[in-house]
Write an enzyme that holds these catalytic residues in place. Structure first.
Site, short mmCIF file in Angstrom:
data_model
loop_
_atom_site.label_atom_id
_atom_site.label_comp_id
_atom_site.label_asym_id
_atom_site.label_seq_id
_atom_site.Cartn_x
_atom_site.Cartn_y
_atom_site.Cartn_z
N SER A 13 -30.82 -6.22 -31.70
CA SER A 13 -31.86 -5.41 -31.06
C SER A 13 -32.91 -6.29 -30.40
O SER A 13 -33.67 -5.81 -29.55
CB SER A 13 -32.52 -4.53 -32.12
OG SER A 13 -32.97 -5.34 -33.19
N TYR A 44 -34.65 -1.20 -33.37
CA TYR A 44 -33.63 -0.18 -33.60
C TYR A 44 -33.84 0.48 -34.97
O TYR A 44 -33.38 1.59 -35.21
CB TYR A 44 -32.23 -0.81 -33.60
CG TYR A 44 -31.66 -1.20 -32.24
CD1 TYR A 44 -32.43 -1.20 -31.08
CD2 TYR A 44 -30.33 -1.58 -32.14
CE1 TYR A 44 -31.88 -1.58 -29.86
CE2 TYR A 44 -29.77 -1.94 -30.92
CZ TYR A 44 -30.55 -1.95 -29.78
OH TYR A 44 -30.00 -2.31 -28.57
N CYS A 75 -27.19 -7.44 -35.73
CA CYS A 75 -28.20 -6.46 -36.16
C CYS A 75 -27.65 -5.60 -37.30
O CYS A 75 -26.62 -4.94 -37.15
CB CYS A 75 -28.55 -5.59 -34.96
SG CYS A 75 -29.76 -4.32 -35.31
N GLU A 154 -42.36 -11.43 -37.17
CA GLU A 154 -42.59 -11.73 -35.75
C GLU A 154 -43.99 -12.28 -35.50
O GLU A 154 -44.22 -13.02 -34.56
CB GLU A 154 -42.27 -10.49 -34.90
CG GLU A 154 -40.78 -10.16 -35.03
CD GLU A 154 -40.18 -9.38 -33.88
OE1 GLU A 154 -40.89 -9.06 -32.93
OE2 GLU A 154 -38.97 -9.09 -33.98
N CYS A 186 -31.35 -7.44 -43.25
CA CYS A 186 -32.04 -7.36 -41.96
C CYS A 186 -32.12 -8.77 -41.40
O CYS A 186 -32.35 -9.72 -42.15
CB CYS A 186 -33.44 -6.77 -42.14
SG CYS A 186 -34.42 -6.78 -40.63
N HIS A 188 -34.33 -10.36 -39.93
CA HIS A 188 -35.59 -11.08 -40.07
C HIS A 188 -35.86 -11.62 -41.49
O HIS A 188 -36.65 -12.53 -41.67
CB HIS A 188 -36.76 -10.17 -39.70
CG HIS A 188 -36.86 -9.84 -38.25
ND1 HIS A 188 -35.83 -9.23 -37.57
CD2 HIS A 188 -37.86 -10.02 -37.36
CE1 HIS A 188 -36.20 -9.05 -36.31
NE2 HIS A 188 -37.43 -9.52 -36.16
#
Ligand code: DGL
Length: 268
Positions: A13, A44, A75, A154, A186, A188
Site C-alpha cells: 500500500s 489500506y 502488504c 512513519e 503488518c 511497519h
C-alpha cells in the site's frame, strides 16, 4: 529473457513493504526486484474488502507490465483480503505474507497460544487465525488491531514514552492471555520490535511475517525453476503513485539504506 532473470514484483500500500524487500535482498541477493508502493491511496488497513481487492488487482496489473516472474504481496492487509482473488485472475505465482507468518508461528509456539497484531482490516479478515488453525486446530489465537502503530513508525517514533504507552495499551490484553508467540502482522511493525519486545517480555517470541515470506519466495522460485542464475547484477526499481519525497526521506528506515531513484506513476 530467461525466466530466472526476470524480476520479482513486490507491491504494498505504500512504504512499509520495503521491510519485505529488505528481507528479499538479504535472502535472495541475485534477484532483481520491481517494487510498487501505492502511496497515493495508502492506508489500506482502514479500507473495505472491496476497495482492497480492487486496488490489489490494479497493482498486480501494473507489475505484470514489467514482465515479473512472480508477485509478492508485501502488504498484510492486501494478503488478508485479496490473495484468493488475485490467484484466480492471474497465472503468475503470487505469494502473500499470511501463510509464511502463520507457519513460522505454529512452529515456534510451545503452549499453543499465539497472538496476532495488524491493521484493523487484517484483524477483521481473521486471515491469520484461519491460516493458523488450518495448520493446527488446537492452537488458540488472540488478535488485536494496532492502528496507531503505522503513523508512529512513519513519524519515526519507534521508542520513548508515547510509543511504549500505546504499545502497552494494545499488547497487554494479549500478554494477559499468556501468548508465547506474537505475529507482527503488518509491514511497519518490525521497526517497533524493540518496544514491542520490552512490553511483551523476553519469553514471547516475535514472528516477522515479511522475513518468513522471503524463505517462501525462495521455495516457490526453486520449485518452479525460475530462481536467478546469478549471472547478471540484480536491478532494483521503485515505483510510487504519489510524490516520492516522503518515500525517499523515510525509506531508508525500512530498507536499511538510502533508496536511489524512485519513479512516480500516474493513473496506473
Ligand atoms: N502495508 C499495510 C499492512 O501491512 C500497512 C499500511 C496500510 O494500512 O496500508 O497491512
Amino acid at each position: 529473457m530467461k525466466g530466472g532473470r526476470q524480476a520479482i514484483g513486490v507491491f504494498d500500500s505504500g512504504i512499509g513493504g520495503l521491510t519485505v524487500v529488505k528481507a528479499l535482498m538479504e535472502d535472495l541477493p541475485s534477484e532483481s526486484i520491481v517494487y510498487f508502493g501505492d502511496t497515493a491511496r495508502v492506508p489500506y488497513g482502514t479500507k473495505s474488502k472491496t476497495t482492497i481487492v480492487k486496488f490489489s488487482l490494479e497493482n498486480v496489473e501494473f507489475l505484470l507490465r514489467y514482465g515479473v516472474k512472480c508477485i509478492v504481496i508485501a502488504c498484510n492487509t492486501s494478503s488478508s483480503w485479496a490473495l484468493p482473488t488475485l490467484r484466480k485472475y492471474f497465472k503468475v505465482p503470487i505469494i502473500g505474507v499470511i501463510r509464511p507468518g502463520a507457519l513460522a508461528a505454529v512452529r515456534q509456539t510451545r503452549n499453543k497460544r499465539i497472538g496476532v497484531i495488524g491493521t484493523t482490516a487484517t484483524i477483521n479478515s481473521r486471515a491469520y487465525e484461519m491460516a493458523i488453525q488450518r495448520l493446527d486446530p488446537r492452537i488458540k489465537v488472540f488478535s488485536h488491531s494496532c492502528p496507531l502503530f503505522v503513523p508512529l513508525v512513519e513519524e519515526g517514533w519507534l521508542n520513548g514514552d508515547i510509543c511504549r504507552t500505546i504499545a502497552q495499551r494494545y499488547l497487554q490484553p494479549l500478554v494477559r492471555q499468556r501468548i508465547d508467540t506474537l505475529i507482527l502482522g503488518c509491514t511497519h511493525y518490525p521497526l517497533l520490535t524493540k518496544t514491542i519486545q520490552e512490553v511483551v517480555g523476553p519469553s514471547v517470541a516475535l514472528v516477522d511475517s515479511g522475513r518468513q515470506t522471503a524463505a517462501e519466495v525462495r521455495g516457490v522460485l526453486l520449485g518452479t525453476d525460475i530462481l536467478s542464475d546469478g549471472q547478471a547484477h540484480p536491478r532494483y526499481r521503485f515505483f510510487v503513485t504519489d510524490e516520492p519525497t516522503q518515500f525517499n526521506r523515510i525509506g531508508h528506515r525500512f530498507l536499511g539504506y538510502a533508496i536511489g531513484s524512485v519513479e512516480r506513476v500516474n493513473g496506473h
